[in-house]
Design a protein around this motif. Structure first.
Motif, PDB file in Angstrom:
ATOM      1  N   ALA A   1       0.979  -1.069  -0.038  1.00  0.00           N
ATOM      2  CA  ALA A   1       0.385   0.318  -0.204  1.00  0.00           C
ATOM      3  C   ALA A   1       1.226   1.369   0.052  1.00  0.00           C
ATOM      4  O   ALA A   1      -0.183   2.152  -0.443  1.00  0.00           O
ATOM      5  CB  ALA A   1      -0.780  -0.339   1.468  1.00  0.00           C
ATOM      6  N   ALA A   2       1.832   1.021  -0.261  1.00  0.00           N
ATOM      7  CA  ALA A   2       2.971   2.467   0.325  1.00  0.00           C
ATOM      8  C   ALA A   2       3.099   2.887  -0.977  1.00  0.00           C
ATOM      9  O   ALA A   2       2.248   2.467  -2.945  1.00  0.00           O
ATOM     10  CB  ALA A   2       4.037   1.959   0.376  1.00  0.00           C
ATOM     11  N   PRO A   3       3.098   4.490  -1.178  1.00  0.00           N
ATOM     12  CA  PRO A   3       2.935   5.555  -2.952  1.00  0.00           C
ATOM     13  C   PRO A   3       4.150   4.825  -3.471  1.00  0.00           C
ATOM     14  O   PRO A   3       5.063   3.831  -3.127  1.00  0.00           O
ATOM     15  CB  PRO A   3       3.270   6.513  -1.803  1.00  0.00           C
ATOM     16  N   PRO A   4       3.297   4.943  -5.256  1.00  0.00           N
ATOM     17  CA  PRO A   4       3.977   3.802  -5.951  1.00  0.00           C
ATOM     18  C   PRO A   4       6.057   5.322  -5.534  1.00  0.00           C
ATOM     19  O   PRO A   4       5.938   5.739  -5.868  1.00  0.00           O
ATOM     20  CB  PRO A   4       3.505   4.609  -6.928  1.00  0.00           C
ATOM     21  N   LEU A   5       6.794   4.191  -6.222  1.00  0.00           N
ATOM     22  CA  LEU A   5       8.169   4.642  -6.486  1.00  0.00           C
ATOM     23  C   LEU A   5       9.034   4.401  -7.523  1.00  0.00           C
ATOM     24  O   LEU A   5       8.872   2.652  -8.661  1.00  0.00           O
ATOM     25  CB  LEU A   5       9.096   4.585  -4.625  1.00  0.00           C
ATOM     26  N   SER A   6      10.028   5.243  -8.324  1.00  0.00           N
ATOM     27  CA  SER A   6      10.814   4.425  -9.158  1.00  0.00           C
ATOM     28  C   SER A   6      11.860   4.636  -8.752  1.00  0.00           C
ATOM     29  O   SER A   6      12.192   5.412  -8.182  1.00  0.00           O
ATOM     30  CB  SER A   6      10.001   5.351 -10.813  1.00  0.00           C
TER      31      SER A   6
ATOM     32  N   LEU B   1      16.307   1.487   6.838  1.00  0.00           N
ATOM     33  CA  LEU B   1      15.943   2.426   5.579  1.00  0.00           C
ATOM     34  C   LEU B   1      14.798   2.409   5.053  1.00  0.00           C
ATOM     35  O   LEU B   1      13.859   3.218   4.538  1.00  0.00           O
ATOM     36  CB  LEU B   1      17.215   1.825   4.953  1.00  0.00           C
ATOM     37  N   ALA B   2      13.888   0.864   4.666  1.00  0.00           N
ATOM     38  CA  ALA B   2      12.759   0.584   4.699  1.00  0.00           C
ATOM     39  C   ALA B   2      11.255   1.541   5.630  1.00  0.00           C
ATOM     40  O   ALA B   2      10.994   2.680   4.864  1.00  0.00           O
ATOM     41  CB  ALA B   2      11.313  -0.696   4.770  1.00  0.00           C
ATOM     42  N   ALA B   3      11.815   1.996   6.114  1.00  0.00           N
ATOM     43  CA  ALA B   3      11.106   2.504   7.638  1.00  0.00           C
ATOM     44  C   ALA B   3      11.464   4.191   7.159  1.00  0.00           C
ATOM     45  O   ALA B   3      10.269   4.852   7.378  1.00  0.00           O
ATOM     46  CB  ALA B   3      11.282   2.622   9.009  1.00  0.00           C
ATOM     47  N   LEU B   4      12.967   4.453   6.668  1.00  0.00           N
ATOM     48  CA  LEU B   4      13.378   5.774   7.201  1.00  0.00           C
ATOM     49  C   LEU B   4      12.557   6.750   5.180  1.00  0.00           C
ATOM     50  O   LEU B   4      12.257   6.990   5.380  1.00  0.00           O
ATOM     51  CB  LEU B   4      14.675   6.020   6.343  1.00  0.00           C
ATOM     52  N   LEU B   5      12.816   5.233   4.363  1.00  0.00           N
ATOM     53  CA  LEU B   5      11.678   5.838   2.480  1.00  0.00           C
ATOM     54  C   LEU B   5      10.716   6.153   3.151  1.00  0.00           C
ATOM     55  O   LEU B   5       9.937   6.880   2.878  1.00  0.00           O
ATOM     56  CB  LEU B   5      11.676   4.486   1.800  1.00  0.00           C
ATOM     57  N   ASP B   6       9.346   4.814   4.061  1.00  0.00           N
ATOM     58  CA  ASP B   6       8.320   5.820   4.974  1.00  0.00           C
ATOM     59  C   ASP B   6       8.030   6.424   4.543  1.00  0.00           C
ATOM     60  O   ASP B   6       6.711   7.363   4.518  1.00  0.00           O
ATOM     61  CB  ASP B   6       8.035   4.353   5.337  1.00  0.00           C
TER      62      ASP B   6
END
Length: 380
Positions: free
Chosen positions: A226-231, A334-339
């Motif tokens: 459900a995370a926002p789309p990312l490229s 890193l995953a938490a920081l990206l979120d």
């Protein structure tokens, strides 16, 4: 000597006057040594001076110079540090031969001064300039001076620094100028691109960074569907392209837009298209981030004498970046920081981008050119 000369004419640039000063720039091995030299070249050319470049025929500098209006001359060079007794002996012999070749080159081209921007190929050029009795200028972008510049400072006429504390480690007169950055980075628009999708640029240096190549795919695999789309636009380094693409394979099948390249030629353009940069914390990269006004997650190289962590901490303290260092650089962290950073509203990224740009030094290349002019008896 292998001159290795390449010349590509760009008719949009003003040709220098026949009596213009001629400066030889030398640096190579990585983008961190080449790109500051190119920024200095632009500032010198703007003064109407002539500029040539010395580097290794096998180095990154040869490829980057191929499409520019700068004559390129190849000098033989080998790394001296950390290669074993016999290898160091051969490297020192090569250094001596190359320094003599550089002296002949300086005299033949009627070079007025030599500027070394780092990398083992810069040492023979600076020594050649000294042997030819020309002024020599060192550029040191890090808070802790490199071994070569510490040694060369005993002979150099002057040094240009990014940090005032570095002067204590050098034996020549030093001036704080900042890190020269190419004009393309300052031309990046202030506003971040529209989102979503969020665009993440990954820069591990010109040789890539295996840690980042493995860390980011593992972190993205932990993000919620459900995370926002990312490229992702990922510079992997030439040795790690296939392994990095393989690490992203499952994510790509799940819909992640990812582009893996060995080297990003137009870093300023890539930053302009990005919202966030995941990067090492070398001094040149950080200066480019600030000039472009792009927020970053910084994962400093542990083996860089500690200066990368200090560089990253300074940007984090200014609100321009977030730091993941040492054992804290895990996929989960890193995953938490990206979120956190890619939250749709309110996004912290615009404020980080503004903080980065406040740290930029627009006049660094011009200040170095001015210091060189002073060494040559002209007004800076």
């Amino acid at each position: 000597m292998d001159d290795g000369r390449r010349t590509t004419m760009d008719r949009s640039r003003r040709p220098p006057a026949p009596t213009a000063r001629h400066v030889l720039l030398a640096g190579g091995g990585s983008g961190g040594h080449v790109f500051p030299a190119l920024a200095i070249a632009d500032a010198l050319i703007a003064r109407g001076w002539r500029v040539s470049y010395a580097g290794s025929a096998q180095g990154l500098e040869a490829r980057l110079l191929a499409g520019r209006d700068l004559p390129f001359y190849a000098l033989p060079a080998r790394p001296v540090v950390g290669r074993g007794f016999l290898a160091r002996g051969r490297a020192l012999l090569t250094l001596a031969r190359s320094a003599l070749a550089a002296r002949r080159l300086v005299r033949r081209l009627e070079v007025a001064a030599v500027v070394g921007t780092g990398g083992y190929v810069a040492a023979p050029a600076v020594l050649g300039g000294w042997l030819a009795r020309r002024p020599t200028l060192l550029f040191e972008p890090n808070a802790r001076a490199g071994l070569a510049n510490r040694a060369l400072s005993r002979l150099a006429s002057a040094a240009a620094l990014a940090y005032p504390q570095t002067a204590a480690e050098l034996r020549c007169p030093s001036t704080v100028t900042g890190v020269p950055v190419r004009r393309d980075f300052f031309a990046v628009p202030d506003d971040l691109p529209p989102a979503p999708p969020w665009r993440l640029l990954v820069l591990g240096g010109s040789q890539g960074a295996r840690q980042l190549n493995e860390l980011l795919p593992a972190a993205l695999a932990r993000r919620s569907a459900a995370a926002p789309p990312l490229s992702v636009h990922h510079q992997s380094g030439p040795q790690h392209v296939e392994a990095t693409r393989a690490a992203y394979a499952e994510l790509a099948e799940r819909g992640l837009a990812v582009r893996v390249e060995p080297f990003v030629d137009d870093v300023a353009g890539a930053m302009a298209r990005s919202h966030l940069v995941l990067s090492r914390a070398g001094a040149i990269t950080l200066a480019e981030l600030c000039a472009a006004g792009r927020p970053a997650i910084l994962v400093p190289l542990a083996l860089a004498g500690g200066h990368q962590r200090d560089n990253a901490a300074a940007l984090e303290a200014a609100g321009a970046a977030r730091l993941l260092a040492g054992d804290a650089a895990t996929p989960a962290a890193l995953a938490a920081l990206l979120d956190e950073l890619l939250a749709p509203s309110p996004s912290p990224l615009p404020a980080m981008a503004r903080a980065a740009r406040r740290l930029a030094r627009r006049d660094a290349a011009a200040r170095i050119a001015g210091r060189l002019a002073t060494l040559l008896g002209e007004e800076g």
